[in-house]
Design a protein around this motif. Structure first.
Motif, short mmCIF file in Angstrom:
data_model
loop_
_atom_site.label_atom_id
_atom_site.label_comp_id
_atom_site.label_asym_id
_atom_site.label_seq_id
_atom_site.Cartn_x
_atom_site.Cartn_y
_atom_site.Cartn_z
N SER B 225 0.82 -1.21 0.00
CA SER B 225 0.00 0.00 0.00
C SER B 225 0.85 1.26 0.00
O SER B 225 0.46 2.27 -0.58
N SER B 226 2.01 1.24 0.64
CA SER B 226 2.80 2.47 0.64
C SER B 226 3.28 2.81 -0.76
O SER B 226 3.34 3.97 -1.16
N GLN B 229 0.38 4.19 -2.79
CA GLN B 229 0.06 5.56 -2.43
C GLN B 229 0.97 6.55 -3.13
O GLN B 229 0.59 7.68 -3.40
N GLY B 242 6.08 14.29 4.73
CA GLY B 242 5.24 13.13 4.47
C GLY B 242 5.25 12.75 3.00
O GLY B 242 5.93 13.39 2.20
N PRO B 243 4.53 11.68 2.65
CA PRO B 243 4.50 11.29 1.24
C PRO B 243 3.82 12.36 0.40
O PRO B 243 2.87 12.99 0.84
N GLY B 263 -4.16 13.15 4.34
CA GLY B 263 -3.06 12.21 4.38
C GLY B 263 -3.48 10.89 5.00
O GLY B 263 -3.19 9.80 4.47
N ALA B 264 -4.20 10.98 6.11
CA ALA B 264 -4.66 9.77 6.79
C ALA B 264 -5.61 8.99 5.90
O ALA B 264 -5.56 7.76 5.81
N ARG B 267 -3.76 7.16 3.17
CA ARG B 267 -3.10 5.96 3.68
C ARG B 267 -4.10 4.81 3.79
O ARG B 267 -3.84 3.68 3.35
N SER B 268 -5.25 5.09 4.39
CA SER B 268 -6.26 4.03 4.54
C SER B 268 -6.78 3.59 3.18
O SER B 268 -6.97 2.39 2.92
N ALA B 270 -5.25 3.65 0.39
CA ALA B 270 -4.24 2.86 -0.33
C ALA B 270 -4.34 1.40 0.10
O ALA B 270 -4.24 0.49 -0.74
#
Lengths: 255, 307
Positions: B225-226, B229, B242-243, B263-264, B267-268, B270
């Motif tokens: 997932s990273s 993203q 951050g990314p 951002g959060a 992440r979820s 992704a």
């Protein structure tokens, strides 16, 4: 743009490769028989009724090798070469230039989109033969590739040496045929240093080839080396193991 | 004993026998390059020309038959009714050395026809079509953005030629927008067909962009997932900032959230997208509704958060 004809000085062993003194450095140019427009934005020049294309070390590993003092074989006029990993044809077009109208280049590439550009290029570069194929299966293109005088390989794979050997055993014409490999040490594994990768490659190739000194391609291509030389009898006596290893299947989540 | 080798030399199939006649038995693959290319492709499916099969059958029973290309072995064995194996490097070299290799112009025409055919077959898959459409849409979106910005600071000075130019340009821009809308329609349909779960989760446009950025749907499915993203972001992620903004940042419900929460959410999202991509690439199960439920729950959770 036109330059004085005297400016293009052919190199002794490859008449289609010319050097030009410009400002503080010597540039390399290849004499071409392809047609405009330029392949990747390279400069064109005309002299003595011939067209020349700039052979930039920053764009092409072969050129970088020559600039950094490669003494091994290079494609020359009238030869038939096999190019593994031709991609969009940036370097392949120069190899086709170097072998000239009497030579040919069999350019193998397995990715679709770069191959589409290679095919389009081949339509206006008569000596370039595009082949959509996997270098790991050299028999897949035996129909289109006769015995060749040399192989140029630029495939970024961990087992690139094995792949090159398999192709060499099948396609090189005989002892004394040329091999030039652009080694991308970063693709060969994070477990060993670049120097170790080069040494290991030299060991494996040294069994079947008389190798010339390897050339480091920094700063043009970081972590790349040009390795190669001429084949010995050993390659054709079946003493060399020629089965490329299967890449291990990638599992999901591998980054 | 030296086997008989079945190989192709340009648009011709040959059977080369050790003690056999020279030139070896030849069977042309087709009169025209496209026809020859078509027949060449059929060899891998086991469809061999009659005359060649006859020639192989006619070989003495004790001879071993080997084929140059491993893909031909099964089909040829079945057609000729005798065992066939792949030629070794030595056998293939020996056979080829006996050929009279003067390549004529029909060889190059054949090679180009085969190349074109193989490329077209591969590009005709729905996945490749999706990738092509996504890239096209990306380019078009950029072009439209450039035109709009240029139009913003273009001064159509009244009483000059520029005044007549402005409306023509505007009409052209509207045409381009319409073209873009049409392209989006095609892209949406393609994404729904190729990656239905992912398209439902993040939107068809983003789904197409993700597959294009990864190169293929299986390649996307292999990512964690990273990495997903980060697809499409030009900058490297940094510990401070951050990314950076990848394609995912333009997903379907991103606008429902305040900037500080995006951002959060990315992440979820992704993590959910990876599940969707894997389902689309392998099992083809319908997980869309469950993933969407999780996504929406997460959005509510983030909206309720205080800090």
């Amino acid at each position: 743009m036109s330059r004085s004809p005297r400016a293009f000085r052919p190199t002794p062993d490859s008449p289609r490769l010319a050097s030009v003194r410009a400002a503080d450095r010597t540039e390399l140019w290849t004499r071409t028989n392809g047609s405009d427009p330029s392949v990747y934005g390279e400069r064109w020049a005309y002299a003595r009724g011939e067209a020349y294309r700039a052979f930039e070390p920053a764009r092409s590993k072969l050129s970088a090798g020559l600039v950094k003092g490669w003494e091994g074989p290079i494609p020359s006029e009238g030869e038939h070469w096999l190019y593994l990993g031709a991609a969009s044809g940036t370097t392949a077009s120069h190899v086709a230039d170097l072998v000239g109208p009497t030579g040919r280049v069999a350019a193998v590439e397995r990715s679709l989109r770069p191959f589409a550009r290679l095919l389009a290029l081949a339509l206006r570069w008569p000596g370039l033969d595009p082949i959509l194929g996997d270098a790991r299966e050299p028999r897949g293109y035996a129909t289109f590739v006769p015995p060749v005088e040399g192989i140029y390989a630029d495939i970024a794979q961990p087992d690139q040496v094995e792949i090159v050997l398999a192709n060499a055993a099948l396609y090189l014409r005989g002892p004394g045929a040329a091999l030039v490999v652009a080694l991308k040490t970063a693709s060969m594994g994070r477990d060993a240093s670049a120097g170790q990768h080069v040494r290991r490659a030299e060991e494996e190739l040294g069994v079947a080839f008389d190798l010339d000194p390897s050339v480091r391609l920094d700063p043009f291509h970081k972590g790349h080396y040009l390795v190669g030389g001429r084949s010995t009898d050993a390659l054709f006596r079946g003493e060399v193991s020629t089965a490329p290893t299967r890449r291990r299947a990638r599992s999901p989540g591998r980054s | 004993m030296v086997p008989a080798v079945v190989l192709a030399d340009g648009p011709r199939l040959l059977v080369v026998e050790a003690g056999g006649p020279l030139p070896p038995v030849t069977c042309s693959l087709g009169a025209t390059p496209p026809e020859a290319a078509r027949r060449y492709a059929l060899l891998a499916d086991g469809d061999f020309p009659g005359p060649l099969v006859q020639a192989v059958r006619a070989l003495p029973r004790e001879s071993k038959v080997v084929a140059a290309d491993p893909r031909w072995v099964e089909g040829l064995a079945r057609a000729a009714g005798r065992p066939v194996r792949t030629a070794t490097v030595a056998e293939l070299r020996a056979a080829r050395s006996r050929l009279d290799r003067t390549a004529g112009p029909e060889d190059r025409a054949f090679l180009l026809a085969v190349a074109r055919r193989m490329l077209e077959t591969a590009l005709a898959s729905p996945e490749e079509v999706l990738v092509a459409l996504a890239r096209e849409e990306d380019r078009l979106e950029r072009a439209l953005g450039r035109e709009a910005r240029a139009a913003d600071h273009f001064l159509a000075v009244p009483g000059t030629l520029l005044e007549t130019y402005a409306p023509a340009w505007e009409a052209a821009r509207r045409d381009l927008e319409r073209h873009h809308a049409q392209l989006l329609g095609l892209l949406e349909e393609s994404a729904r067909r190729v990656a239905p779960n992912l398209a439902s989760l993040v939107g068809e446009r983003v789904a197409g962009r993700l597959v294009a950025a990864a190169g293929s749907l299986p390649a996307l499915a292999r990512m964690n997932s990273s990495r997903l993203q980060l697809l499409g972001s030009r900058r490297r992620p940094s510990p401070v900032r951050g990314p950076r903004y990848g394609v995912l940042f333009r997903a379907v419900r991103m606008n429902d959230l305040p900037v500080a929460r995006r951002g959060a959410y990315a992440r979820s999202l992704a993590a959910l997208a990876v599940v969707a991509a894997r389902a689309d690439a392998t099992t083809h199960a319908d997980v869309a509704l469950r993933l969407i439920a999780r996504r929406d729950r997460r959005i509510e959770e983030l909206r309720r958060r205080d800090r």
